[in-house]
Write an enzyme that holds these catalytic residues in place. Sequence first.
Site, short mmCIF file in Angstrom:
data_model
loop_
_atom_site.label_atom_id
_atom_site.label_comp_id
_atom_site.label_asym_id
_atom_site.label_seq_id
_atom_site.Cartn_x
_atom_site.Cartn_y
_atom_site.Cartn_z
CG ASP A 1 -52.03 26.90 -37.02
OD1 ASP A 1 -52.64 26.81 -38.10
OD2 ASP A 1 -51.14 26.11 -36.68
CG ASN A 42 -48.25 24.74 -46.72
OD1 ASN A 42 -48.75 25.58 -47.46
ND2 ASN A 42 -47.01 24.84 -46.28
CG HIS A 91 -57.26 32.02 -44.09
ND1 HIS A 91 -56.20 31.91 -44.95
CD2 HIS A 91 -58.28 32.53 -44.82
CE1 HIS A 91 -56.56 32.34 -46.15
NE2 HIS A 91 -57.81 32.71 -46.10
CB THR A 99 -49.71 19.63 -44.57
OG1 THR A 99 -49.14 20.09 -45.80
CG2 THR A 99 -49.56 20.69 -43.50
NE ARG A 151 -31.89 26.55 -62.97
CZ ARG A 151 -31.17 26.21 -61.90
NH1 ARG A 151 -31.43 26.77 -60.73
NH2 ARG A 151 -30.19 25.34 -61.98
CD GLN A 183 -47.23 28.13 -44.44
OE1 GLN A 183 -46.63 28.92 -45.14
NE2 GLN A 183 -48.17 27.35 -44.93
CE LYS A 241 -58.00 30.62 -31.80
NZ LYS A 241 -57.82 29.16 -31.94
CG ASP A 299 -61.83 34.37 -26.69
OD1 ASP A 299 -60.94 34.80 -27.45
OD2 ASP A 299 -62.53 33.38 -26.96
#
EC number: 6.3.4.4
Length: 436
Positions: free
Chosen positions: A13, A38, A41, A128, A142, A223, A330, A332
Amino acid sequence: MANVVVIGAQWGDEGKGKITDLLSRSADVVVRYQGGVNAGHTIVVDDKVLKLHLIPSGILYEDTTCLIGSGTVVDPKILLKEIDMLIENGIDISGLKISSTSHVTMPYHRLLDEAMEADRGSNKIGTTGRGIGPTYADKSQRNGIRIRDLLNEDRLKDVLEIPLKEKNGVLEKIYGIRPLCKDEIIKEYLDYGKRLSKHVVDCTRTIHSAAKNKQNILFEGAQGTLLDLDHGTYPFVTSSNPISGGACIGAGVGPTLIDRVIGVAKAYTTRVGEGPFVTELQGSINDQLCDRGSEFGTTTGRRRRCGWFDGVIGKYAVYVNGLDCLAVTKLDVLDELDEIQVCIAYELDGKEIDYFPTNSDDLKKCKPIFKKLKGWQCSTANCRKLSDLPENAMNYLRFLAELMEVPIAIVSLGANRDQTIVIEDPIHGPKRALLR
């Protein structure tokens, strides 16, 4: 020309989607090399919010080939929903390619994932529930179904026989779940195969051809480093290898093909689900970061846990991935804070350590040692070059670069494409000091 891997330097994230979208402008091929639905974006284009789980961000550029690699596990139902969503938004998906050897998430994988997680009770991992772990488990044993198997009815019937019998037995006898119907699954998944068939390719040959033609290849991870199956906070990890080495395995290329590795890290730290989190915050600052950063999972909608930037895991990510540079996102979100803290070391059993403990029990006992820095308390959202940034914001970035001993190439200041400061194009620019 450069072949670049983009990885998450924290617990996922981090904003990899935006950075990959930005770099995709210069890429000829974008390869998703691991994970499944899982991951998620979010990309903002012309005020449109597009949420993708499987399709690489480069799909927004019509001349770019977007390849879902062999190391990825594919839920065809969700993949087709993404395809339909892109078509509805006028986006050309002719460049989308899917490896014929990618493994397929089947209905029983999702049911098992949910049932096993519920059965763990207080020891839950935080999955998830999308069937990723069981899909990778079948791959390792397999016993899995691959994309190529959806293209031939006789083959699908043959390869489905044993795993479905086994899974139905587990679902019914252990979890009390009604068995799945083989004929219904075959019909459903053959239909998926028909719709996806025109996109199916030999992954390794496709990438080899691009490399031979001196094309720029961008490898997109899902991830983050601390969720890596082998090098993350086990058992609170994913079922694949998001680190840079996973790109070679999941895409089917040798390490000498990789020219540069870019780590993406938030200006603070977040984590979804269970597991130790040394710099985790509580109270008003946690709420402020969560609200300003819109910290809710793209895939699950779960509220993310928030904390200060952790330089210990940052340095670990640099080492494990061989990072050449960083993209800090991020920034900001920190704009309104008068004081910002950065974790520079841990205290474990009364002793200061500067390394990341790979034992989750030790990590749970660690306490953060912080360095306090002054905030800037003004908006950075409209800054477009380094000289636009407040002095304390620059000081913060320099401190992160010095702490992690890796330069910063990109700074993101919001969700929109233009809210970005590109100090150097990591694909076309020379390898040199950027922001230290």
